[in-house]
Enzyme design. Structure first.
Site, mmCIF file in Angstrom:
data_model
loop_
_atom_site.group_PDB
_atom_site.id
_atom_site.type_symbol
_atom_site.label_atom_id
_atom_site.label_comp_id
_atom_site.label_asym_id
_atom_site.label_seq_id
_atom_site.Cartn_x
_atom_site.Cartn_y
_atom_site.Cartn_z
ATOM 1 N N CYS A 2 17.517 21.822 29.607
ATOM 2 C CA CYS A 2 18.003 21.090 31.018
ATOM 3 C C CYS A 2 19.008 22.326 31.364
ATOM 4 C CB CYS A 2 18.616 19.907 30.670
ATOM 5 S SG CYS A 2 17.552 18.690 29.940
ATOM 6 N N ARG A 27 15.004 26.268 33.670
ATOM 7 C CA ARG A 27 15.296 25.589 32.473
ATOM 8 C C ARG A 27 14.554 24.510 32.168
ATOM 9 N NH1 ARG A 27 19.693 27.886 29.855
ATOM 10 N NH2 ARG A 27 19.858 25.908 28.405
ATOM 11 N N TRP A 74 14.488 18.787 31.697
ATOM 12 C CA TRP A 74 13.329 18.733 30.961
ATOM 13 C C TRP A 74 13.029 17.830 29.965
ATOM 14 C CZ3 TRP A 74 11.338 20.000 25.944
ATOM 15 C CH2 TRP A 74 9.858 20.512 25.940
ATOM 16 N N ASN A 98 22.463 18.361 28.113
ATOM 17 C CA ASN A 98 21.340 19.045 27.679
ATOM 18 C C ASN A 98 21.570 19.391 26.161
ATOM 19 O OD1 ASN A 98 19.712 21.366 27.288
ATOM 20 N ND2 ASN A 98 21.116 22.759 27.057
ATOM 21 N N GLY A 99 20.304 18.918 25.625
ATOM 22 C CA GLY A 99 20.237 18.752 24.181
ATOM 23 C C GLY A 99 19.827 17.395 23.640
ATOM 24 N N GLU A 479 -0.546 37.772 22.929
ATOM 25 C CA GLU A 479 0.299 37.500 24.102
ATOM 26 C C GLU A 479 -0.463 37.366 25.430
ATOM 27 O OE1 GLU A 479 3.393 36.796 24.793
ATOM 28 O OE2 GLU A 479 3.905 37.889 26.544
ATOM 29 N N LYS A 483 -0.096 34.241 27.689
ATOM 30 C CA LYS A 483 0.280 34.497 29.185
ATOM 31 C C LYS A 483 -0.861 33.525 30.072
ATOM 32 C CE LYS A 483 4.024 36.577 29.284
ATOM 33 N NZ LYS A 483 4.550 35.638 28.268
ATOM 34 N N GLU A 486 -0.539 29.708 29.757
ATOM 35 C CA GLU A 486 0.667 29.162 30.335
ATOM 36 C C GLU A 486 0.597 29.223 31.853
ATOM 37 O OE1 GLU A 486 4.338 30.502 28.492
ATOM 38 O OE2 GLU A 486 3.866 32.402 28.744
ATOM 39 N N HIS A 502 -16.035 35.322 12.708
ATOM 40 C CA HIS A 502 -15.918 34.163 11.537
ATOM 41 C C HIS A 502 -15.386 33.001 12.342
ATOM 42 C CE1 HIS A 502 -15.819 36.890 8.181
ATOM 43 N NE2 HIS A 502 -15.087 37.557 8.617
ATOM 44 N N LYS A 610 12.158 27.143 30.033
ATOM 45 C CA LYS A 610 12.422 28.602 29.361
ATOM 46 C C LYS A 610 13.172 28.632 28.020
ATOM 47 C CE LYS A 610 13.187 33.078 30.575
ATOM 48 N NZ LYS A 610 11.823 33.573 30.120
#
Ligand code: G6P
Length: 615
Positions: A2, A27, A74, A98-99, A479, A483, A486, A502, A610
């Site tokens: 947040c 955030r 968030w 936040n947290g 990566e 990308k 997301e 496999h 983020k």
């Protein structure tokens, strides 16, 4: 997670609060809110969804007041709804947080037993109700906050505003970041210097367990009941650094900044005249290092994966890597004389910080590679290797990742030199390749129309996409897949080329594009002779099942294999050791343009945040 902001101003603060929330929206963005004091009473506006909804609300129901707090959320405890949006308030106090308050249930049970009624599903409300309970017992806000700090468990940053007190705001932090901004007769408190940048460059960073009282003329910081001194620093951030410039998205801007920020980062780590890495002063000798353990989350973890190849090859050092959330709970034995490298753009990802805490308990030397030198992870570590990427706003990491790779490659070269495993000639060759990298990245970015075509014609049409790579191209494949998923919400997986047979081969048909990340050479040329054979066998296996191959290689690779691919792009030639950095830009472009074609929210993908400061 947040974003939080508080302002004691001289003029109405709501527009400033909203302005700061825009810079903090990266955030979290599932709800937002602001609260001010009107004639001593707390008034607030909150809205579910992105900040635009709050702005619309404020247009129809404006909020006056010269002192206020704001939040962009968030969700962790309690679904994203107006009811759970911050500020969370009682008639006495309003809180932005936040947290996570880990003991919120215990506090809530106590407070409910006292007869208090909770109105939200958030852990934050336990703090608001606890403070209210203290205030009702005639404690001052200062005494209430000091006492509350002793009751709260978990990692958090919070800002509180008290009814009837136009003169003060209070903040507190443990684990999560919080910074105070000094203005001219105005004071600010927010998640980071970025939020405060347009208001002031005079910043005081709070330490763990600090709580602070802001008035219009300054601030007083406490630990427990003791007043402590925290220096005022100059933040180098300017408002211009956090705009989109002429770009449609922060992601595009940040991808295009890569040549410049890689250049800036190289200036610190490399001497172009002598083509030698500048060995940063570190609290250990690479010769006595028994093992490197590397950890991080998300994209930062993939930086660890690439660096593992480098440290092993260039410095002949054993390297273990693990995602921080697994590492911290696995509690592996770590050898004496080991170094633990944590990689984190924000420097505040809680899993990475906790992994470091565990490594410290195992007597490892802690090294942070981070973009935020004032962050919790930086401050917890024995030494910091900063990435000089500048503020990264897009949730999906681009320039932070490539600068992490630059820093780690330089560290691996420094280690190789110190240990006598890398010749001067090889060091010069690698230095030159890095010096050339910004130009090669520019060439890649200039080819964006080619990537756009593949994105629109092939990837955006798919439901599933497979990315393959071998050696240090394997993490680049991971990566690339991350990308893509997301940003565009297309299901994508990254695989080591040799693993395709496999399992993932079962997925391949004419609807599944396979992106092959394949510079024609590999570290020290070992795969050079095998290239055709190895990659060609992947190619044939895919082709035989009707899969669509997208080849990312250099001119040599495309000349050899391009005809067998549905489509291919010649990435500029580069030394194979440095190639993962350049090929990363290629997969970034594919993901960006696929997302653009799909019309998704590129800078703020759904459900993501983020900085993840909760477990
Ligand atoms: C989140 C972000 C990712 C980032 C990861 C680690 O998941 O969305 O882009 O790679 O956190 O963040 P850090 O700040 O520790 O690098």
């Amino acid at each position: 997670m947040c974003g939080i902001i508080g302002i004691i101003g001289k003029a109405p603060v709501t527009p400033l609060l909203v302005d700061a929330l825009k810079r903090l929206e990266y955030r979290g963005y599932d709800s937002a809110g602001v609260a001010t004091l009107i004639n001593g009473h707390i008034d607030r506006r909150r809205a579910e969804g992105k900040l635009v909804n709050l702005e619309a609300r404020l247009k129809s129901e404006p909020l006056a007041g010269t002192i206020g707090i704001g939040h962009t959320r968030w969700a962790t405890h309690g679904k994203p709804s107006e009811r759970n949006a911050h500020p969370i308030a009682t008639d006495r106090v309003a809180i932005v947080h936040n947290g996570i308050i880990e003991n919120f249930q215990e506090l809530k049970d106590e407070l409910v037993a006292e007869g208090r009624r909770f109105e939200s599903d958030t852990d934050t409300e336990a703090v608001a109700q606890l403070l209210t309970s203290y205030l009702e017992r005639q404690m001052s806000p200062e005494a209430a906050m000091g006492k509350a700090m002793g009751r709260l468990r978990g990692a958090f940053a919070l800002v509180a505003m008290f009814s009837g007190r136009h003169d003060i705001l209070m903040g507190a932090r443990r684990g999560s970041s919080l910074a105070v901004g000094h203005g001219d007769g105005e004071m600010y408190v927010g998640t980071d210097a970025l939020a405060l940048a347009p208001f002031t460059s005079r910043v005081t960073y709070l330490e763990d367990d600090d709580w602070v009282v802001l008035s219009s003329s300054g601030c007083a910081v406490y630990q427990g009941t003791t007043k402590v001194e925290r220096p005022e620093k100059r933040s180098g951030l300017s408002g211009a650094m956090i705009g989109k410039g002429n770009h449609q998205h922060f992601m595009l801007k940040e991808m295009h900044e890569q040549p410049a920020v890689i250049g800036d980062t190289l200036q610190s780590y490399l001497d172009p005249a002598t083509r030698a890495v500048r060995t940063p002063s570190l609290p250990f000798d690479w010769n006595t290092v028994s093992r490197i353990t590397m950890t991080g989350c998300g994209t930062a973890f993939y930086a660890c994966m690439v660096a593992k190849y480098w440290f092993e090859k260039l410095a002949r050092l054993p390297v273990e890597i693990e995602v921080a959330s697994e590492f911290r709970y696995r509690e592996p034995p770590l050898p004496e004389g080991g170094v633990c490298i944590a990689v984190s753009q924000s420097g505040e990802t809680i899993d990475t910080l906790e992994a470091l805490r565990y490594a410290k308990s195992q007597k490892q030397i802690l090294l942070a590679v981070t973009n935020v030198p004032e962050s919790a992870i930086a401050r917890f570590s024995h030494a910091v290797l900063p990435t000089l990427a500048g503020p990264e706003i897009c949730v999906a990491s681009t320039k932070a990742f490539t600068t992490q790779l630059i820093v780690l490659l330089n560290a691996a070269i420094a280690a190789g030199r110190a240990r006598g495993t890398l010749s001067r000639e090889d060091e010069e060759r690698l230095a030159l390749a890095m010096i050339e990298l910004p130009a090669r990245i520019n060439e890649t970015l200039n080819m964006e129309d080619d990537y756009r075509r593949i994105a629109e014609n092939t990837l955006a049409q798919a439901r599933d996409v497979l990315y393959l790579g071998r050696g240090a191209s394997f993490p680049v494949a991971l990566e690339g897949a991350l990308k893509l998923k997301e940003l565009s919400y297309i299901h994508a997986e990254g695989y080591a080329g040799g693993e395709m047979k496999h399992g993932p081969i079962a997925l391949i048909d004419d609807a599944v594009p396979v992106v092959v990340v394949a510079p024609s050479d590999s570290i020290f040329g070992k795969i050079a002779s095998n290239f055709e054979h190895k990659i060609a066998s992947n190619f044939e296996q895919v082709r035989a099942r009707g899969g669509k191959l997208v080849l990312l290689s250099d001119a040599r690779g495309v000349a050899k294999l391009g005809a067998k691919a549905e489509t291919s792009i010649a990435v500029p030639d580069i030394d194979p050791v440095v190639a993962p950095i350049l090929y990363t830009v290629a997969v970034q472009l594919l993901a960006y343009y696929t997302a653009l074609a799909k019309g998704t929210d590129i800078d703020q993908p759904r459900n993501l945040a983020k900085s993840v400061t909760v477990e």
